[in-house]
Motif scaffolding. Structure first.
Motif, PDB file in Angstrom:
ATOM      1  N   ASP A 185       0.917  -1.267  -0.032  1.00  0.00           N
ATOM      2  CA  ASP A 185      -0.046   0.223  -0.153  1.00  0.00           C
ATOM      3  C   ASP A 185       0.936   1.299   0.047  1.00  0.00           C
ATOM      4  O   ASP A 185       0.398   2.220  -0.331  1.00  0.00           O
ATOM      5  CB  ASP A 185      -1.054   0.016   1.042  1.00  0.00           C
ATOM      6  N   GLN A 186       2.032   1.065   0.509  1.00  0.00           N
ATOM      7  CA  GLN A 186       3.136   2.246   0.463  1.00  0.00           C
ATOM      8  C   GLN A 186       3.621   2.555  -1.007  1.00  0.00           C
ATOM      9  O   GLN A 186       4.117   3.859  -1.238  1.00  0.00           O
ATOM     10  CB  GLN A 186       4.194   2.115   1.463  1.00  0.00           C
ATOM     11  N   SER A 187       3.469   1.726  -1.820  1.00  0.00           N
ATOM     12  CA  SER A 187       4.199   1.796  -3.125  1.00  0.00           C
ATOM     13  C   SER A 187       3.145   2.542  -4.064  1.00  0.00           C
ATOM     14  O   SER A 187       1.983   2.126  -4.376  1.00  0.00           O
ATOM     15  CB  SER A 187       4.612   0.446  -3.726  1.00  0.00           C
ATOM     16  N   GLY A 188       3.647   3.558  -4.898  1.00  0.00           N
ATOM     17  CA  GLY A 188       3.289   4.156  -5.963  1.00  0.00           C
ATOM     18  C   GLY A 188       3.140   3.492  -7.576  1.00  0.00           C
ATOM     19  O   GLY A 188       2.402   3.585  -8.228  1.00  0.00           O
ATOM     20  N   GLY A 189       4.065   2.314  -7.379  1.00  0.00           N
ATOM     21  CA  GLY A 189       4.211   1.542  -8.545  1.00  0.00           C
ATOM     22  C   GLY A 189       5.316   0.424  -8.363  1.00  0.00           C
ATOM     23  O   GLY A 189       6.021   0.363  -7.449  1.00  0.00           O
ATOM     24  N   VAL A 190       5.246  -0.373  -9.503  1.00  0.00           N
ATOM     25  CA  VAL A 190       6.282  -1.611  -9.230  1.00  0.00           C
ATOM     26  C   VAL A 190       6.950  -1.690 -10.743  1.00  0.00           C
ATOM     27  O   VAL A 190       6.288  -1.470 -11.841  1.00  0.00           O
ATOM     28  CB  VAL A 190       5.341  -3.040  -9.252  1.00  0.00           C
ATOM     29  N   ILE A 191       8.307  -1.453 -10.788  1.00  0.00           N
ATOM     30  CA  ILE A 191       8.904  -1.675 -11.790  1.00  0.00           C
ATOM     31  C   ILE A 191       9.770  -3.226 -12.102  1.00  0.00           C
ATOM     32  O   ILE A 191      10.035  -3.599 -11.010  1.00  0.00           O
ATOM     33  CB  ILE A 191      10.454  -0.579 -11.725  1.00  0.00           C
ATOM     34  N   ALA A 192       9.389  -3.674 -13.449  1.00  0.00           N
ATOM     35  CA  ALA A 192      10.121  -5.024 -13.361  1.00  0.00           C
ATOM     36  C   ALA A 192      10.894  -5.041 -14.606  1.00  0.00           C
ATOM     37  O   ALA A 192      10.757  -4.636 -15.659  1.00  0.00           O
ATOM     38  CB  ALA A 192       8.735  -5.908 -13.576  1.00  0.00           C
TER      39      ALA A 192
END
Length: 134
Positions: free
Chosen positions: A21-28
């Motif tokens: 919930d603290q993340s604004g996004g995930v980079i993969a």
């Protein structure tokens, strides 16, 4: 999540492992076995963890990235064994509040992996020749 596996990598599982919930996004980053290398058609690529220390080496890369940037989590999974063209050989996922630190941490992690390849790599070409190294 830091893992060395002989099984196909579940991209969704790696990404899900860092979501919060603290993340604004995930980079993969998803590494694939390509069909050519060094000017030759590739038949397969084999990775081995001869000294059994590859997972610890990946963990060191993850720890270093977490120290350098304010990221929420970083997962790194590397597949060993004999892989064919099109197989995923590495998946890195970084969760962060903002995209800038996510992108830079992801690039750092994969660059460190390439620089300090924690496993032994052997490429086999369609003409029967091989290359061992990075």
């Amino acid at each position: 999540m830091v893992e060395i596996t002989q099984e196909p990598i579940s991209i969704e599982q790696v990404i899900s492992s860092v979501r919060s919930d603290q993340s604004g996004g995930v980079i993969a980053y998803i590494g694939l076995i390509r069909n050519n290398s060094r000017g030759k058609p590739v038949l397969s690529v084999a990775y081995t963890d001869a000294d059994g220390k590859a997972e610890a080496k990946l963990q060191a890369i993850v720890n270093s990235a977490k120290e350098k940037w304010p990221i929420n989590d970083l997962a790194f999974v590397h597949r060993i064994g004999k892989l064919k063209v099109g197989d995923n050989n590495v998946v890195v996922a970084v969760a962060s509040a903002h995209r800038q630190e996510g992108f830079v941490a992801c690039q750092y992690a994969i660059d460190q992996f390439k620089k300090k390849l924690p496993t032994h790599k052997k490429e086999t070409y369609q003409d029967g020749t091989c290359f061992e190294g990075d």
